[in-house]
Design a protein around this motif. Sequence first.
Motif, PDB file in Angstrom:
ATOM      1  N   GLU A  97       9.556  13.933 -85.659  1.00 50.27           N
ATOM      2  CA  GLU A  97      10.388  12.975 -84.938  1.00 50.27           C
ATOM      3  C   GLU A  97      10.279  13.115 -83.420  1.00 50.27           C
ATOM      4  N   HIS A  98      10.016  14.333 -82.922  1.00 52.22           N
ATOM      5  CA  HIS A  98       9.958  14.542 -81.478  1.00 52.22           C
ATOM      6  C   HIS A  98       8.629  14.089 -80.883  1.00 52.22           C
ATOM      7  N   MET A  99       7.645  13.812 -81.745  1.00 48.55           N
ATOM      8  CA  MET A  99       6.329  13.365 -81.280  1.00 48.55           C
ATOM      9  C   MET A  99       6.249  11.851 -81.291  1.00 48.55           C
ATOM     10  N   SER A 100       5.331  11.319 -80.528  1.00 48.75           N
ATOM     11  CA  SER A 100       5.144   9.873 -80.499  1.00 48.75           C
ATOM     12  C   SER A 100       4.455   9.391 -81.770  1.00 48.75           C
ATOM     13  N   GLY A 101       4.510   8.088 -81.996  1.00 47.67           N
ATOM     14  CA  GLY A 101       3.821   7.517 -83.150  1.00 47.67           C
ATOM     15  C   GLY A 101       2.335   7.788 -83.082  1.00 47.67           C
ATOM     16  N   MET A 130       1.478  -1.111 -81.207  1.00 47.82           N
ATOM     17  CA  MET A 130       0.845  -0.659 -79.971  1.00 47.82           C
ATOM     18  C   MET A 130       1.849  -0.491 -78.828  1.00 47.82           C
ATOM     19  N   GLU A 131       2.812  -1.381 -78.728  1.00 48.26           N
ATOM     20  CA  GLU A 131       3.796  -1.285 -77.632  1.00 48.26           C
ATOM     21  C   GLU A 131       4.686  -0.054 -77.782  1.00 48.26           C
ATOM     22  N   ALA A 132       4.841   0.437 -79.008  1.00 43.73           N
ATOM     23  CA  ALA A 132       5.724   1.588 -79.248  1.00 43.73           C
ATOM     24  C   ALA A 132       4.936   2.871 -79.489  1.00 43.73           C
ATOM     25  N   LYS A 133       3.628   2.860 -79.263  1.00 43.54           N
ATOM     26  CA  LYS A 133       2.795   4.000 -79.660  1.00 43.54           C
ATOM     27  C   LYS A 133       3.168   5.295 -78.951  1.00 43.54           C
ATOM     28  N   ASP A 134       3.704   5.207 -77.717  1.00 40.73           N
ATOM     29  CA  ASP A 134       4.031   6.421 -76.963  1.00 40.73           C
ATOM     30  C   ASP A 134       5.507   6.796 -77.051  1.00 40.73           C
ATOM     31  N   GLN A 135       6.287   6.047 -77.813  1.00 43.68           N
ATOM     32  CA  GLN A 135       7.693   6.384 -78.021  1.00 43.68           C
ATOM     33  C   GLN A 135       7.828   7.494 -79.062  1.00 43.68           C
ATOM     34  N   GLN A 136       8.844   8.328 -78.891  1.00 42.37           N
ATOM     35  CA  GLN A 136       9.133   9.326 -79.920  1.00 42.37           C
ATOM     36  C   GLN A 136       9.554   8.605 -81.203  1.00 42.37           C
ATOM     37  N   VAL A 137       9.103   9.140 -82.342  1.00 41.42           N
ATOM     38  CA  VAL A 137       9.385   8.484 -83.616  1.00 41.42           C
ATOM     39  C   VAL A 137      10.877   8.423 -83.901  1.00 41.42           C
ATOM     40  N   LYS A 138      11.659   9.370 -83.377  1.00 38.95           N
ATOM     41  CA  LYS A 138      13.100   9.339 -83.604  1.00 38.95           C
ATOM     42  C   LYS A 138      13.755   8.098 -83.004  1.00 38.95           C
ATOM     43  N   ARG A 139      13.043   7.408 -82.108  1.00 36.44           N
ATOM     44  CA  ARG A 139      13.569   6.178 -81.521  1.00 36.44           C
ATOM     45  C   ARG A 139      13.120   4.933 -82.305  1.00 36.44           C
ATOM     46  N   SER A 141      12.930   2.233 -85.327  1.00 32.70           N
ATOM     47  CA  SER A 141      13.810   1.681 -86.352  1.00 32.70           C
ATOM     48  C   SER A 141      13.247   2.013 -87.730  1.00 32.70           C
ATOM     49  N   LEU A 142      14.032   1.745 -88.774  1.00 32.47           N
ATOM     50  CA  LEU A 142      13.572   1.988 -90.143  1.00 32.47           C
ATOM     51  C   LEU A 142      12.300   1.188 -90.431  1.00 32.47           C
ATOM     52  N   ASN A 168      10.143  -1.836 -97.729  1.00 33.18           N
ATOM     53  CA  ASN A 168      11.517  -1.384 -97.454  1.00 33.18           C
ATOM     54  C   ASN A 168      11.800  -1.410 -95.955  1.00 33.18           C
ATOM     55  N   GLY A 169      12.912  -1.980 -95.574  1.00 33.51           N
ATOM     56  CA  GLY A 169      13.315  -1.972 -94.171  1.00 33.51           C
ATOM     57  C   GLY A 169      12.684  -3.042 -93.314  1.00 33.51           C
ATOM     58  N   LEU A 170      11.858  -3.910 -93.898  1.00 32.71           N
ATOM     59  CA  LEU A 170      11.178  -4.931 -93.118  1.00 32.71           C
ATOM     60  C   LEU A 170      11.881  -6.278 -93.239  1.00 32.71           C
ATOM     61  N   ASP A 171      11.833  -7.039 -92.164  1.00 30.98           N
ATOM     62  CA  ASP A 171      12.377  -8.392 -92.194  1.00 30.98           C
ATOM     63  C   ASP A 171      11.338  -9.324 -92.802  1.00 30.98           C
ATOM     64  N   PRO A 172      11.694 -10.592 -93.087  1.00 34.41           N
ATOM     65  CA  PRO A 172      10.731 -11.514 -93.719  1.00 34.41           C
ATOM     66  C   PRO A 172       9.418 -11.651 -92.964  1.00 34.41           C
ATOM     67  N   ALA A 173       9.480 -11.648 -91.630  1.00 39.29           N
ATOM     68  CA  ALA A 173       8.239 -11.754 -90.847  1.00 39.29           C
ATOM     69  C   ALA A 173       7.362 -10.526 -91.058  1.00 39.29           C
ATOM     70  N   GLY A 174       8.000  -9.353 -91.114  1.00 35.71           N
ATOM     71  CA  GLY A 174       7.254  -8.123 -91.352  1.00 35.71           C
ATOM     72  C   GLY A 174       6.642  -8.090 -92.732  1.00 35.71           C
ATOM     73  N   MET A 175       7.368  -8.609 -93.723  1.00 33.53           N
ATOM     74  CA  MET A 175       6.837  -8.670 -95.084  1.00 33.53           C
ATOM     75  C   MET A 175       5.611  -9.573 -95.138  1.00 33.53           C
ATOM     76  N   LYS A 176       5.698 -10.701 -94.469  1.00 36.26           N
ATOM     77  CA  LYS A 176       4.563 -11.643 -94.450  1.00 36.26           C
ATOM     78  C   LYS A 176       3.353 -10.990 -93.788  1.00 36.26           C
TER      79      LYS A 176
END
Length: 313
Positions: A97-101, A130-139, A141-142, A168-176
């Motif tokens: 969790e403390h490491m980035s994606g 790609m926009e979240a690649k350097d964020q810590q995984v603890k930040r 969302s599901l 699991n945890g995805l909205d309709p756009a994510g499922m598509k």
Amino acid sequence: MLAIKDQSENIVQTNQLTKIIGGRELVKEVNIHIKRGEIYGFLGPNGAGKTTVMKMLTNLWKPTCGTVELFGETLTPESYEVLKRMGSIIEFPCFYEHMSGRDNLQLHCEYMGYYVPGSVDQALEMLGLMEAKDQQVKRYSLGMKQRLGIARAILCRPELLVLDEPTNGLDPAGMKQLRELFRTLCTEYGITIIISSHMLSEVESIADTIGVINHGKMMREVSMQEIAEMNTAYIELAAKDTKKAAYVLSDKLELKNFRVVDGHTIRIYDSGADTGAISKTLALNEVAIQFIGRKTESLEDYFLKVTGEGDTL
């Protein structure tokens, strides 16, 4: 009877797979046959045994009885090279969790011994991270963690993907987005995919073959093409007085192949039945119709029959 496929084509095959924990039989004598290059939808209600089977396919759990064959080899505790040819996501994916994606994916490449330049960013791009690649995984969302888990599963270009409830945890756009990704991985990259789900509409739209499990037992294994061919077209009508409507159908129209589905719905399977004639005759006999129209049985109808929630096949 389960359909038995040509074993030479199977990339995954289980033989009488059984798992007992604490005296409880989680799955019993499950036989699965998955062809190379197909998407296999593994369907079942919650608690039916889907995750248990997938844990045995990925060597997380050892069978009490029976065997798993992957790529023509029987799975053993030492099947390290076979497992390298697979990607998986079982239940909820875990990360540092403390490491980035991005760092989590790079670490995965390290312990998989996979060193292909650009592969991490490509996987992140494919899953819209790609926009979240350097964020810590603890930040994350599901839904983001779920997509990162799938990115990790496809990162090393496996021959086989084992995905347990991947939406699991995805909205309709994510499922598509995932449906399109899975179809691309299958058709363009030749990856065989097994997806477990209780969301029938998701599986119906992408699967080539489905297996239905319930109460730990394999109920059916059938191609979507076979389901389409066996699907029955019928006339469905809704009426307040189904008892009187059934009498008119039988006595006045001499229809034999129909059934009352619930308190207000009747399905008519006679091939020669005509909606216009049915409507007119019911009206002449003072039966009020709320709806009448032609329909075709869906995968949901088939699933409910097989699992015993609907009529028995």
